[in-house]
Design a protein around this motif. Structure first.
Motif, PDB file in Angstrom:
ATOM      1  N   TRP A  71      47.172  54.355  50.176  1.00 53.75           N
ATOM      2  CA  TRP A  71      46.108  53.678  50.506  1.00 53.75           C
ATOM      3  C   TRP A  71      45.997  53.965  52.171  1.00 53.75           C
ATOM      4  O   TRP A  71      44.830  54.329  52.524  1.00 53.75           O
ATOM      5  N   TYR A  96      40.034  53.260  46.442  1.00 54.01           N
ATOM      6  CA  TYR A  96      41.289  52.944  46.210  1.00 54.01           C
ATOM      7  C   TYR A  96      41.091  52.062  45.059  1.00 54.01           C
ATOM      8  O   TYR A  96      41.923  52.033  44.093  1.00 54.01           O
ATOM      9  N   ALA A  97      40.407  50.846  45.093  1.00 53.87           N
ATOM     10  CA  ALA A  97      40.596  49.873  44.004  1.00 53.87           C
ATOM     11  C   ALA A  97      39.983  50.688  42.496  1.00 53.87           C
ATOM     12  O   ALA A  97      40.303  50.106  41.667  1.00 53.87           O
ATOM     13  N   ALA A 100      42.793  51.079  40.034  1.00 56.07           N
ATOM     14  CA  ALA A 100      43.412  49.958  39.300  1.00 56.07           C
ATOM     15  C   ALA A 100      43.372  50.208  37.816  1.00 56.07           C
ATOM     16  O   ALA A 100      44.161  49.750  37.118  1.00 56.07           O
ATOM     17  N   GLU A 133      49.286  46.709  49.136  1.00 61.53           N
ATOM     18  CA  GLU A 133      48.111  47.031  48.869  1.00 61.53           C
ATOM     19  C   GLU A 133      47.508  45.786  48.281  1.00 61.53           C
ATOM     20  O   GLU A 133      46.265  45.693  48.014  1.00 61.53           O
ATOM     21  N   PHE A 135      47.784  44.187  45.354  1.00 62.96           N
ATOM     22  CA  PHE A 135      47.686  44.088  44.087  1.00 62.96           C
ATOM     23  C   PHE A 135      49.262  43.283  43.204  1.00 62.96           C
ATOM     24  O   PHE A 135      50.021  43.919  43.566  1.00 62.96           O
ATOM     25  N   TRP A 146      42.300  41.455  41.215  1.00 65.04           N
ATOM     26  CA  TRP A 146      43.284  42.423  41.598  1.00 65.04           C
ATOM     27  C   TRP A 146      44.805  42.119  41.354  1.00 65.04           C
ATOM     28  O   TRP A 146      45.464  42.148  42.108  1.00 65.04           O
TER      29      TRP A 146
END
Length: 458
Positions: A71, A96-97, A100, A133, A135, A146
């Motif tokens: 990222w 980027y999300a 997930a 990141e 997460f 997240w």
């Protein structure tokens, strides 16, 4: 409204956040002089070998050098490789999300992971609870939508693996990144020159406490600390609570990444820099973290066999670390679907096979008075009680092995751990020191390392 945390109110606030007992009385006080004096729990030095696991949303793109930083390389650095990768493989506007939802972990079977880690000969495992990141691999209340329960796997990955690891009688540790690249609260504190602590009060510390209370890790591997001082992170307050009042106060081990300028100076054991490689015996307990993939901690779909450590390289590195009093934390990066690449499993099982024969020279060992010599081949020494072990890297070209450091006596006995019931013949090099050992004929070893056990030497 800006929340300023003055030094006079930091301790009371942390007492509330960390659920301290009334009065905040503690055996260790919230300063480095006190905290650094805490003895390291015995289990850690005896364990010697650990497995590091980097797993998260970054495992989905699984691309480029240090893929766990994907990222950052793509969004902040605009590194050419990552930009081109995204342009070729993902539509415009992909964020980027969006990765997930593709982090499904559909083949993740924690018991199978635990079987592999147990077979590696490791005595502890350090798992990524949260990388930079942000997460979280557990259902963190401070990381809405997240985390691995709300999106992606819809599972408590930390909790499932903790249970599996402990069923194998291994110690369970957690890696935790203090900072998060793009968390708005962190960026707000950063913009203030770290004079505010919004992120610490609402995210970093609550999550650390949640991890401790929910999963009771034996080890906390802190990271992501280097942009701000330990006073911003309230590290000493957290560690004082951890060592005094937490449910893991007597067993927990910590590393040294608790704020800018802390590493190799404060904390439990020292990591110093990644892949720390001291040239002489350190005077403080230390650990080398090393990845099987030389170019990344996270999984890379584009990795090449030539970029991976082979088994002899892993054993050579591990033996050097243990001989110099360190622990060896060997990293693998699982795939986003939860599979461990067969080549990583092969390396871990190969290490375990070697330790199955030679483990008595590694586990619970101490550095000897001489750490290494190169008379015939490269030799690293360890000691366990009154026994000395000479670990040889590569078989001698002739059937004679000369060791100059040990001082022999009439009671000296020499064996090879591959054949512990068959003493080896030896003669002294000088009346006071050294011995020449007649080595047996041996088949090739996958690890290219053997251990000579020396009893009755000093």
């Amino acid at each position: 409204m800006s929340v300023q945390m003055r030094p006079t109110c930091i301790i009371p606030l942390i007492c509330v956040i960390l659920l301290w007992a009334p009065g905040c009385t503690a055996r260790y006080t919230a300063n480095w002089t006190s905290l650094d004096a805490r003895p390291l729990p015995k289990w850690y030095d005896e364990a010697k070998i650990g497995i590091f696991v980097h797993w998260g949303v970054f495992s989905v793109p699984g691309f480029g050098q240090f893929s766990e930083w994907f990222w950052y390389w793509w969004h902040s650095q605009r590194r050419a490789e990552e930009v081109e990768f995204m342009q070729k493989n993902y539509p415009p506007g992909f964020k980027y999300a969006d990765f997930a939802s593709e982090f499904r972990a559909e083949f993740f079977e924690p018991d199978k992971w635990a079987d592999i880690f147990k077979a590696s000969g490791a005595r502890y495992v350090v798992f990524t609870s949260k990388h930079h990141e942000g997460f979280t691999n557990w259902p963190s209340a401070s990381s809405w939508n997240w985390n691995s329960m709300d999106v992606g796997p819809h599972r408590d990955l930390v909790g499932e693996l903790a249970t599996a690891i402990r069923k194998k009688s291994l110690h369970f540790g957690l890696y935790h990144s203090l900072y998060e690249w793009y968390n708005p609260l962190y960026l707000l504190d950063q913009a203030s020159g770290y004079k505010t602590q919004h992120f610490v009060a609402k995210k970093a510390l609550p999550e650390l406490v949640d991890l401790v209370m929910s999963y009771k890790p034996d080890l906390i591997w802190s990271d992501g600390d280097w942009e701000a001082p330990d006073t911003y992170w309230n590290s000493t307050e957290f560690l004082a609570w951890l060592y005094n009042d937490s449910p893991i106060k007597d067993v927990v081990v910590t590393n040294d990444r608790w704020g800018k300028g802390c590493y190799c100076k404060h904390g439990g054991y020292y990591n110093c820099a990644d892949r720390y490689t001291p040239g002489k015996l350190p005077d403080h307990k230390w650990e080398k973290c090393q990845s099987v993939d030389s170019r990344s901690w996270g999984y890379r779909r584009d990795m090449m066999l030539s970029e991976l450590m082979d088994l002899p390289s892993i054993i050579k590195d591990m033996v050097y670390v243990v001989a110099l009093g360190g622990n060896y934390l060997l990293n693998i990066g699982p795939m986003s679907d939860g599979m461990i690449a067969p080549v990583f499993e092969e390396r871990l099982r190969g290490l375990g096979a070697w330790l199955g024969i030679n483990g008595e020279a590694i586990y619970a060992s101490k550095p000897w008075r001489v750490q290494t010599e190169n008379s015939t081949v490269t030799v690293w020494y360890t000691a366990n009680n009154k026994t000395v072990y000479a670990i040889i890297l590569g078989w001698p070209s002739k059937p004679l092995l000369q060791l100059t450091a040990p001082k022999t006596s009439g009671a000296t006995q020499v064996t090879l751990l591959d054949y512990p019931k068959f003493p080896l013949k030896w003669t002294p090099v000088t009346p006071t020191a050294g011995l020449t050992i007649v080595m047996p004929t041996m088949p090739a070893s996958p690890g290219d390392a053997w251990c000579v056990k020396l009893e009755g030497v000093v």
